[in-house]
Design an enzyme around this catalytic site. Structure first.
Site, short mmCIF file in Angstrom:
data_model
loop_
_atom_site.label_atom_id
_atom_site.label_comp_id
_atom_site.label_asym_id
_atom_site.label_seq_id
_atom_site.Cartn_x
_atom_site.Cartn_y
_atom_site.Cartn_z
N GLU A 1 -54.97 13.04 -109.82
CA GLU A 1 -55.63 13.83 -108.78
C GLU A 1 -54.65 14.64 -107.94
OE1 GLU A 1 -59.34 13.23 -105.69
OE2 GLU A 1 -58.17 11.49 -106.29
N ASP A 2 -53.45 14.09 -107.72
CA ASP A 2 -52.54 14.69 -106.74
C ASP A 2 -51.31 15.37 -107.33
OD1 ASP A 2 -54.25 13.69 -104.86
OD2 ASP A 2 -53.07 11.89 -104.46
#
Length: 722
Positions: free
Chosen positions: A90-91
């Site tokens: 996600e990051d």
């Protein structure tokens, strides 16, 4: 694959202290697996390079700390690696394919599962986003390790919550107390559950937490000497009986004290005036021997002994619990268990994970968790509504259990307040569907009977028995509720298809045609244009009021080529009414404004989504309903009608003692069941009573009225509304 996934060999001399600490914690893993974990750190550190937490620390410290929590539980290498990489998808630029290529599909699946969970947001147990919660529980069902990583992630976030602003702290704390701590408890992970609860309590109610913590410290200071004396006495007596044991004093947590003060309405002093000890021995047999020893040392309190070894809790927890009357006049709570039981009690499904192969036996908590999650998957498959699914799960997630015996000696665990009908569905869905009564400790009792721990329950079935809507008010378990609703929906669908067929046929008949007269090609085109898969869906839609039968009939005839030109032939049967038996409760409901009974002249009104609402012809609301003639359905009672129907009786009586009992007795004597009674008007001389009752038809109601009028205390009795 990116360059970040091809790091140079790990140089142990430059590892930060927090990674060296993780390396020490995973010493139980083989060297090759430890090397894989360290490689995961290097890939994660490169992926998160330049990212910081709110506290200003490098972001990689968080996933490494999460991995450390899981390492303390002894989890396998795949779980530790997935924990280190759990935020990368996600990051960072790292992809799922990169992770799968470097560490295998299992790790990639775990990271992907946790990433999906991270996107979920929960308001509270009552207001949880139902679909997200459903997905989370089903992700757990696929691989328990996903939720283990999520729980460790939540625990570390709670430990470092101070960097967040006030509103975020409160939201995360509430979410922790109402969603994640109960899941940890249901999985038997009591150590993590307890820490999540106390951290959540401290963040959500800081003042209450501080006051209770200070009072606990003060109370412990005053009783330390007494605790020491009791601990010594227990140890000495157990050693004298040649039992190898470890005795540890137990201290209640602030959250435990707070929740019991609220839930049990007890004062702080009442709760703290109890000494708690845990005795750990080497075998299950030694547990029972130790129980005898402590009972010989201090007198046991009656009815305060629980054997969770013979009958484990739903989450796999095993222990003997007893309460003794201590030397200082205060109760002593003692838990007796083996080291193995202690490990399962603290770590639940995570206990001994690293040493368990796929083919090897799971511990009791793992076996029970898988059984629970399997039942959730079945429930989800049979439940269309997410909120209904969550309603069922909450019951299983927050139980206060009762333990019951089948005639063959098997033990079933059910939530508190479970009924004999819940027990029937716990045995098997078919047993529940055909249940008629229960034999509890050899006494014949109704299915609505609430059960208590230790009872022997046998369910009596009959092939003709089927679930009815009233059962939903009797059961408390999710499995029973899902099974009953599934049956009723199936029944409703069958009723709706049959009723819709009759309504459409009547509408076509009024225009000189019939459903059989519509070519199948025309019907298929119409269904496709209406985005319906089968004719049954169309018929059900008509019965439930979502489509008007006259409109559908006109559209079908137009599609067949009957539009314009000739005047349609009018059938001689068009005036015939659709007959109802009252058993079509799936598509019929009876208006509360007029309470129609068999024998009344009636009219049906198509209400969207509800089906046909039946009114009496003389109901005042019918005038308004007739303004939408396309929604009015010509219906009448069939000759053969069974069942009970609600009626209201307005009775004017002389106001004197015993009059209510006299009237009620007269109604009961006429074989009518009273649902409710209320005073409408009342003064010193007279009173008006409104009885709500069940009768079979108009004739039965007339019989009730006659009996009531003969009592001699009634000045008037008539059906209400008139």
């Amino acid at each position: 694959m990116t360059a970040a996934t091809h790091p140079a060999p790990v140089d142990l001399s430059v590892l930060p202290p927090y990674v060296l600490a993780l390396k020490e914690r995973i010493a139980y893993l083989p060297d090759a697996q430890i090397e894989r974990v360290l490689r995961a750190f290097q890939i994660g550190a490169q992926a998160h390079a330049g990212q910081e937490r709110k506290s200003g620390e490098p972001y990689i410290t968080h996933p490494v700390a999460v991995a450390g929590i899981l390492a303390e539980l002894g989890l396998d290498a795949e779980t530790i690696i997935a924990a280190i990489l759990h935020d990368t998808l996600e990051d960072t630029e790292l992809s799922r394919a990169d992770i799968a290529a470097e560490f295998g599909e299992v790790v990639a699946e775990l990271v992907d599962g946790v990433t999906k969970l991270d996107k979920m947001r929960f308001g509270s147990r009552q207001e949880a986003d139902a679909e997200s919660f459903r997905k989370m529980l089903l992700a757990m069902a696929r691989d328990l390790r996903v939720i283990l990583i999520k729980l460790a992630d939540r625990l570390h976030n709670m430990r470092t919550l101070g960097a967040k602003d006030g509103s975020s702290r409160r939201r995360i704390a509430r979410e922790t107390l109402e969603i994640f701590a109960p899941i940890a408890q249901r999985l038997g992970m009591n150590k993590i559950k307890a820490e999540l609860q106390d951290l959540g309590f401290r963040a959500l109610y800081p003042d209450r937490y501080r006051v209770i913590s200070e009072r606990i410290r003060a109370a412990l200071g005053n009783r330390r000497e007494a605790m020491g004396k009791i601990e010594t006495a227990l140890s000495v007596r157990l050693s004298a009986e040649h039992l190898q044991s470890r005795v540890v004093g137990r201290i209640k947590s602030p959250w435990s004290i707070y929740s019991k003060m609220r839930g049990e309405h007890k004062s702080f002093t009442q709760l703290m005036d109890v000494y708690g000890f845990r005795v750990v021995v080497d075998s299950a047999m030694s547990c029972y021997m130790a129980l005898g020893v402590v009972h010989a040392l201090y007198k046991p309190v009656d009815k305060r002994f629980k054997d969770f070894i013979a009958i484990p809790k739903a989450n796999g927890y095993q222990s003997l619990h007893t309460v003794l009357l201590g030397p200082f006049g205060a109760p002593i709570e003692v838990q007796i268990r083996t080291a193995e039981m202690e490990s399962v009690a603290e770590s639940g499904v995570a206990a001994h994970w690293a040493y368990k192969t796929e083919s090897g036996p799971a511990n009791s908590a793992q076996a029970r968790a898988r059984e629970w999650l399997s039942s959730l998957a079945d429930s989800s498959a049979n439940t269309v509504s997410s909120s209904e699914f969550i309603e069922n799960v909450k019951i299983d997630l927050f139980p206060d259990e009762v333990y019951l015996f089948t005639p063959r000696g098997h033990i079933l665990s059910l939530p508190r307040n479970a009924t004999a009908l819940d027990f029937a569905y716990a045995v098997h869905t078919d047993v529940g569907d055909h249940a008629v009564a229960a034999r509890v400790d050899k006494k014949l009792l109704p299915l609505r009977t609430r059960l208590e721990s230790g009872q022997l329950v046998e369910i009596i079935t009959a092939p003709s028995a089927v679930p009815n809507p009233a059962w939903l008010e009797v059961v408390v378990t999710g499995k029973a509720r899902t099974a009953i609703r599934q049956y009723l929906k199936h029944l409703q669908h069958e009723d709706a298809v049959d009723f819709g067929h009759r309504m459409l046929d009547r509408a076509l008949d009024a225009q000189g045609s019939s459903l059989d007269g519509i070519p199948s090609a025309v019907l298929d085109r119409f269904l496709e244009a209406s985005k319906l898969k089968r004719l049954e869906e169309l018929l059900s839609d008509i019965a439930l009021g979502n489509r008007m039968p006259d409109v559908v009939a006109s559209q079908l005839l137009a599609s067949r080529g009957k539009k314009g030109g000739g005047k349609p032939q009018v059938s001689t049967h068009a005036h015939e009414k659709i007959r109802i038996t009252g058993a079509e409760r799936g598509v019929l409901s009876f208006a509360n404004c007029c309470h129609p009974l068999p024998g009344d002249d009636i009219i049906g009104y198509l209400s969207s989504g509800k089906g046909i609402v039946v009114h009496r012809e003389e109901c005042p609301n019918v005038v308004e309903l007739r303004k939408s003639p396309e929604r009015c359905v010509a219906i009448e009672w069939d000759r053969d009608v069974h069942g009970d129907y609600r009626a209201e009786l307005r009775i004017e009586v002389i106001n004197r003692p015993g009059v209510l009992a006299t009237v009620a007795a007269a109604i009961a004597a006429a074989d009518s069941n009273i649902e409710n009674v209320e005073y409408v008007e009342r003064d010193a001389v007279a009173a008006t009573l409104l009885f709500t009752m069940e009768v079979k038809n108009r004739k039965h109601l007339a019989d009730v009225i006659r009996r009531v009028r003969r009592t001699g205390v009634v000045s008037g009795a008539y059906r209400y509304p008139l």
